[in-house]
Structures are given as C-alpha cells and as structure tokens.
Design a protein around this motif. Sequence first.
Motif, PDB file in Angstrom:
ATOM      1  N   HIS A 125       0.834  -1.204   0.000  1.00 53.99           N
ATOM      2  CA  HIS A 125       0.000   0.000   0.000  1.00 53.99           C
ATOM      3  C   HIS A 125       0.876   1.264   0.000  1.00 53.99           C
ATOM      4  O   HIS A 125       0.596   2.210  -0.750  1.00 53.99           O
ATOM      5  CB  HIS A 125      -0.912  -0.018   1.222  1.00 53.99           C
ATOM      6  CG  HIS A 125      -1.920   1.092   1.252  1.00 53.99           C
ATOM      7  ND1 HIS A 125      -2.899   1.254   0.299  1.00 53.99           N
ATOM      8  CD2 HIS A 125      -2.098   2.131   2.128  1.00 53.99           C
ATOM      9  CE1 HIS A 125      -3.643   2.310   0.579  1.00 53.99           C
ATOM     10  NE2 HIS A 125      -3.174   2.860   1.686  1.00 53.99           N
ATOM     11  N   ASN A 126       1.899   1.248   0.805  1.00 56.33           N
ATOM     12  CA  ASN A 126       2.810   2.391   0.874  1.00 56.33           C
ATOM     13  C   ASN A 126       3.543   2.580  -0.449  1.00 56.33           C
ATOM     14  O   ASN A 126       3.738   3.710  -0.916  1.00 56.33           O
ATOM     15  CB  ASN A 126       3.813   2.184   2.012  1.00 56.33           C
ATOM     16  CG  ASN A 126       4.681   3.407   2.236  1.00 56.33           C
ATOM     17  OD1 ASN A 126       4.186   4.480   2.567  1.00 56.33           O
ATOM     18  ND2 ASN A 126       5.984   3.246   2.035  1.00 56.33           N
ATOM     19  N   GLY A 149      -9.613   7.722  -3.957  1.00 51.97           N
ATOM     20  CA  GLY A 149      -8.541   7.573  -2.971  1.00 51.97           C
ATOM     21  C   GLY A 149      -9.043   6.919  -1.699  1.00 51.97           C
ATOM     22  O   GLY A 149      -8.351   6.081  -1.092  1.00 51.97           O
ATOM     23  N   ASP A 150     -10.252   7.292  -1.268  1.00 49.76           N
ATOM     24  CA  ASP A 150     -10.825   6.699  -0.058  1.00 49.76           C
ATOM     25  C   ASP A 150     -11.053   5.203  -0.237  1.00 49.76           C
ATOM     26  O   ASP A 150     -10.824   4.413   0.696  1.00 49.76           O
ATOM     27  CB  ASP A 150     -12.153   7.387   0.279  1.00 49.76           C
ATOM     28  CG  ASP A 150     -11.963   8.793   0.811  1.00 49.76           C
ATOM     29  OD1 ASP A 150     -10.832   9.109   1.239  1.00 49.76           O
ATOM     30  OD2 ASP A 150     -12.941   9.569   0.801  1.00 49.76           O
ATOM     31  N   THR A 151     -11.524   4.809  -1.414  1.00 52.79           N
ATOM     32  CA  THR A 151     -11.764   3.389  -1.679  1.00 52.79           C
ATOM     33  C   THR A 151     -10.452   2.617  -1.695  1.00 52.79           C
ATOM     34  O   THR A 151     -10.352   1.509  -1.149  1.00 52.79           O
ATOM     35  CB  THR A 151     -12.486   3.214  -3.029  1.00 52.79           C
ATOM     36  OG1 THR A 151     -13.770   3.844  -2.956  1.00 52.79           O
ATOM     37  CG2 THR A 151     -12.666   1.747  -3.369  1.00 52.79           C
ATOM     38  N   GLY A 156      -7.229  -1.211   1.205  1.00 49.41           N
ATOM     39  CA  GLY A 156      -5.805  -1.474   1.397  1.00 49.41           C
ATOM     40  C   GLY A 156      -5.088  -1.895   0.135  1.00 49.41           C
ATOM     41  O   GLY A 156      -4.145  -2.698   0.185  1.00 49.41           O
ATOM     42  N   LEU A 157      -5.521  -1.385  -1.024  1.00 50.90           N
ATOM     43  CA  LEU A 157      -4.934  -1.788  -2.303  1.00 50.90           C
ATOM     44  C   LEU A 157      -3.480  -1.363  -2.386  1.00 50.90           C
ATOM     45  O   LEU A 157      -3.064  -0.378  -1.758  1.00 50.90           O
ATOM     46  CB  LEU A 157      -5.745  -1.192  -3.454  1.00 50.90           C
ATOM     47  CG  LEU A 157      -7.251  -1.503  -3.445  1.00 50.90           C
ATOM     48  CD1 LEU A 157      -7.941  -0.850  -4.638  1.00 50.90           C
ATOM     49  CD2 LEU A 157      -7.495  -2.998  -3.428  1.00 50.90           C
ATOM     50  N   ILE A 206      -6.490  -9.973   0.789  1.00 52.88           N
ATOM     51  CA  ILE A 206      -7.662 -10.802   1.095  1.00 52.88           C
ATOM     52  C   ILE A 206      -7.749 -10.927   2.607  1.00 52.88           C
ATOM     53  O   ILE A 206      -6.816 -11.414   3.256  1.00 52.88           O
ATOM     54  CB  ILE A 206      -7.537 -12.189   0.435  1.00 52.88           C
ATOM     55  CG1 ILE A 206      -7.417 -12.021  -1.083  1.00 52.88           C
ATOM     56  CG2 ILE A 206      -8.737 -13.069   0.788  1.00 52.88           C
ATOM     57  CD1 ILE A 206      -6.995 -13.280  -1.813  1.00 52.88           C
ATOM     58  N   GLN A 207      -8.885 -10.494   3.172  1.00 53.26           N
ATOM     59  CA  GLN A 207      -9.026 -10.413   4.623  1.00 53.26           C
ATOM     60  C   GLN A 207     -10.051 -11.401   5.161  1.00 53.26           C
ATOM     61  O   GLN A 207     -10.992 -11.786   4.457  1.00 53.26           O
ATOM     62  CB  GLN A 207      -9.437  -8.991   5.031  1.00 53.26           C
ATOM     63  CG  GLN A 207      -8.394  -7.931   4.697  1.00 53.26           C
ATOM     64  CD  GLN A 207      -8.926  -6.534   4.893  1.00 53.26           C
ATOM     65  OE1 GLN A 207      -9.672  -6.028   4.060  1.00 53.26           O
ATOM     66  NE2 GLN A 207      -8.543  -5.887   5.999  1.00 53.26           N
TER      67      GLN A 207
END
Length: 660
Positions: A125-126, A149-151, A156-157, A206-207
């Motif tokens: 993500h970073n 951006g929020d999505t 956590g893309l 994947i969570q």
Amino acid sequence: MISKNTIDTVYETARVEEVIGDFVQLKRAGSNLKGLSPFSNEKSPSFMVSPVKQIWKDFSSGKGGNVVAFLMEHEHFSYPEAIRYLAKKYNIEIEETEQTEEDKEQANEKESMYLVSEFAQKYFHNTLLTTDEGRAIGYSYFKERGFSGDTINKFGLGYSPEQWDAFTKEALGKGYKLEYLEKTGLTISGENRQTDRFRGRVMFPIQSMSGRVLGFGGRILGNDKKAAKYLNSPESDIYHKSKVLYGIYHAKQAIAKKDNCYLVEGYTDVIQLHQAGIENVVASSGTALTPDQIRLINRLTKNITVLFDGDAAGLRAAIRGIDLILEEGMNVKVCTFPEGEDPDSFAKKSSYDALVAYLEGEAKDFIQFKASLLMDEAKNDPVKKAGLIRDMVTSISKIPDRIQREIYIQECARIMDISEQVLASTLAQLVQKDIADAGKKFKEEQKQKALDVVKDGQEVAGRVDVLYELERKIIQILLLYGGETEEFEDVLLKADEEGELKEVTEMKQYKVYERIFLSLQEDEIELANPLFRKLYSSLIEYYRQQPVFEADQYLMGLDQELSREVTNILMEEERELLHNWEVKQIIVKQKNQTIAQYVQETILTLRWFLVDKIINELKISLAEAAPENDNSEILSMAIDYQRLINNFSSKLGRVMSRYS
C-alpha cells in the motif's frame, strides 16, 4: 505489552452481543440471543449469547466463554490480539508497557504468518502511494478503474515493484524471518536467491471476517502473455481459498442489516459496487463456489443474490453454484447484466438509485432464471424441454425444506406449462434416490462398525438388556466407590503462555458421586428403570450428607425392594468377572483399572447406547416409510447421531489409553 488498565477498560466496554453480532446473525430468544454455530455446520441454531451474563455458549461444539474467548476461538487471535481488536472497535487508546525480546519470540508460527502478511499489505500500500513506480503504474491503474482515494485506502490496495526481490529485501531488513515469508508464499526461494512472488502487479489484500490479512491477489499490468493475469497466494496455514470470500470484512454488517448478500466473481466487482453504495457484496475470487464459502454467508443471512455477466460462461457458472446454495437451505436469486456489461462496469456508470432499482428489479428467482436461460436452448425441441424440466426439478430436490420444495414445484409447473403431478412424481423419485444412496452408504458404515466390534469370528452372546445393565452399573459404582476421591480428565479451554486459547486436557479431583451426577446432569439423562432411579436419588442425597458410605446405615433407610437390590449388587462384584460382558458392550471393572477409568467408560457407554437406540428407531422409521415420502430429514438426523457415536468411540479409546 498492553497495560492492565487498558485490558480492564476493554472488558468494561466491550459487549459480547455486539462483537459476536459482527460474525453471526443473532435473533432474540427471550432474554438471550441465538444463531447458527460459527464452529460447525448446522441448520438449526444451537449458539446462544447472554447479554445479561456477557457470555456465549455453542451447544454443538461445547465451546463457550466471554467476548475475548470468542475472538480467540473464532478468529484464532492470541489474547493480546483479541484485546487490540476490541480496543480498536470501541476506540479505546492502548497503553503499552515495554515488550522484551523474549516476549517478541513467543509468537507462534501462525501468528508470525499473520504478522508477515500484515507487513506485506502495508508495504504494498505504501509503495502504491509514495513511490514513483507505484503511482505511475499501480495508482494510475486504480484511478482508471474509477476507484477513489478513499476506496483505495479502505480496501488497502497496493502495488508490488517490478524488481526481483524488493519486498523480500525490505521484509528481511525489518527482521521478518525468511521461513514465514516462504510459508505465506510471498517469497519464493531458489538455489541461489530469493524472489518476490508478486512482481509488477497491483495487489488486492484478502481479509478474514475480522479483518486479518490472509493472503493476496495480484493482477499483472504488462503484456506478458506467459504470465497469469491474476495470481493468488498459495494455500497456507492461514489462507484456505475455498473458505474465504473477498470483501467479507467490509460487507458483513451490511449483509446482516440488509438480510441479503450479493455474490460476484472478482475483486474489482466488489470494490466498484461497494464504492457505488452497495456494501453487502462479496466475491468468490474467481474460484468455483464452495460449501464453506456459502456457510460463511449463511451465518449472516439466508438470502443470496448471484450477480453474473451476461456471457455464456458466467451463466453456466451461475447454474453450477445454484444447487450448492440450495443444498445449504438458503434462498437464491440471480441477476444478470446486459450483454457486454459486468457488475464492475455497470456500477461504474450507474447512479446509486439506478443501480438499486436494477438489482432489485432484475433479480429473478432461480426457477425463473433457469427457465428463461434454458428455454431459448430448448425452443420447440420436446427432448431438450424434457431435459430442462428434469434439470429444474433436480435443483428443487436439493432444497431441504419440504414446504419450499412444494411451492417451487407449483411455480415450475406454471412456468413450464406441465402438470404438478408429473413434477411431484419426478421430484419424489429424485429425493428417494438421494435417500437410498445416503442410506446405502449409512448401512455400509454400520456393517463395517459391526465387523469392528465382532472380530476373529467371535459371536455376540445371548441377548441382554444393555440399558438395564448400564444403569445397574452406575448404581454399583455409587455403592462401591461413590465416596472415593479420584482424578478425572476434563477437557477445558485454556490460554497458553502466548495467550492462545486452546483445548487442553486437565486432571481434576472429584468425588466419584459428584462426577457421575455432573455427567448425567450435563446430558439431561434420567435413569429409565424406576428402581434404579429411586436408588440413584437416594445415594446422591446420602453422599451429600455423609462423608463415608456405611452400608448398614444406608440400608436402614430403604424399603424392602430397594434394600434387596442393594444387597444383591454389593455381593456380586467378584462374580461379574465370570461373565463375557465386554462383548455385550457392558463395562466391568478389571483389577488393573482405576476407578476413574471405570466411571468414565461406563458413562460414555451409556451415552453411546442411548444415541444408538435413537439411530435404530430412525432406521425403522426409514424402513417403514412409503417410497413416495420425503425421508431426508430422518436420514439427516440419523447421520448426525452417527457422528456422535464416532465421537464417543474416539473418547472411549482415549480414556482406555490414558489409564492403561
């Protein structure tokens, strides 16, 4: 380490019904709440939550405890992780005390894999947000897909660089062990070097239902035809593809609230619909739908709407998944999109109101869907139409509820312009075949069990009233050993040094009469024989008042009939060794046995007998039932009880080996 003050605040704030409600759909049952067990596959609720006592109990698995125990059982959290999860949920600031190196090393293997996966998600993500390569390739791709951006932050893309070992080097440099990088599949080790599995791909974490990172899906953006378009993490101790649904963490509350779950195929379908305001949506991540995935949804709602592309492959996939959903006793609808559209593209160009109107207006009951889909193929071909009708009735036969089946038969008859009698007859044949196949399997299992019991040509001796002998054995144990103190094996849920809650066996001292009383009370067993029932009550009462059993004193308080029976029992202990009781499944105490073993074997054998009796009654009902009757519920009960028998058999083996 987390301070005691934080832990106390978490316990004072957290509500067991709120926390469990994130994972299990709970309904009011008096002062309690009930739902389907999240630990076993069941159709009738046996999971209870007490808001007053702030505890829960799962009667199907025997598990129970407080809110932290639930998270440790269900999500496999360590104790500190459960506290952190609750602190985050209730916005409680965590006070930390300094953690020693020894504390850090105590994390178990599975926990280490979780930590590696969480680090990877943050790294990807970073990289997406802060590096030139990530922003130019990964971020621009997501923006082109229409993700805000929020999505991007919410899901956590991320992005994994093209460099061969960029992630692996970073992880090793941060102190993460290569062993866990390999076990999670993030790193692939060759003879001379380690390489990143996901190179040059945008990353979809994947969570689990609780938000833990289990694995990743990575999409390649280049034109390399040899490389797979999508690459998933391999199966591991924390990632089982068939048991995971993409988006379930973000969708669970909306699914329970809306009492419906939209099921799609891909990651971007989920994200785009979620961004459009349809939050009760999950994906099977490109894999064929599995029973475990359906049961995950079943904990939150009974209603599934399958969303598929308008292409032929997508529609065939919809048909395959329908029967699985029906078998789990769920209600299923199907919604297809116009040709050339998929959930992602349709949601991207539609307003929220238009999208909701389309999903609700176009969702068809599975009967209507199958009819509209296959009738074009059948057209005026009678043979194909007959095959279509049989296909639809086959789907109806998968539904466990008989009333629902009847309603669907009526609907099918109306749509296909065919008599209900013909469809009902076909349905009865299919249901009966399923029952016969399951019954045949059941009988084979029973036959094998009989062979296991009677080995080496041994024949079971003359018929014996097993229940009478078992109940008499309980009275004998109370008379001979009731006041003795023995060590018994208890199965408990206990936190280890790392705070993990595990099932452990523990030796605990009980008076023999206490152990018998607690065991029978736990199973709600009342002795069937009136004579033994009276003796049982009087003996339990006697031991509660007298520390030592005195036979003469006890006999003085009994009437003639009871006194005679007690005398017979007290005098026959030695004679029992002459009888071949073990072949008749009657436990007799041997000289090399402990009293505790004798008690536990007797109680387990009584449970075994009572359940076996129920199974035999169900088998008689099946045998006497008319062929046209629906006996699937009876057969299902018999199979469930047989699993209990297998459990008792396993426990008996452990008891005998433990004390031998």
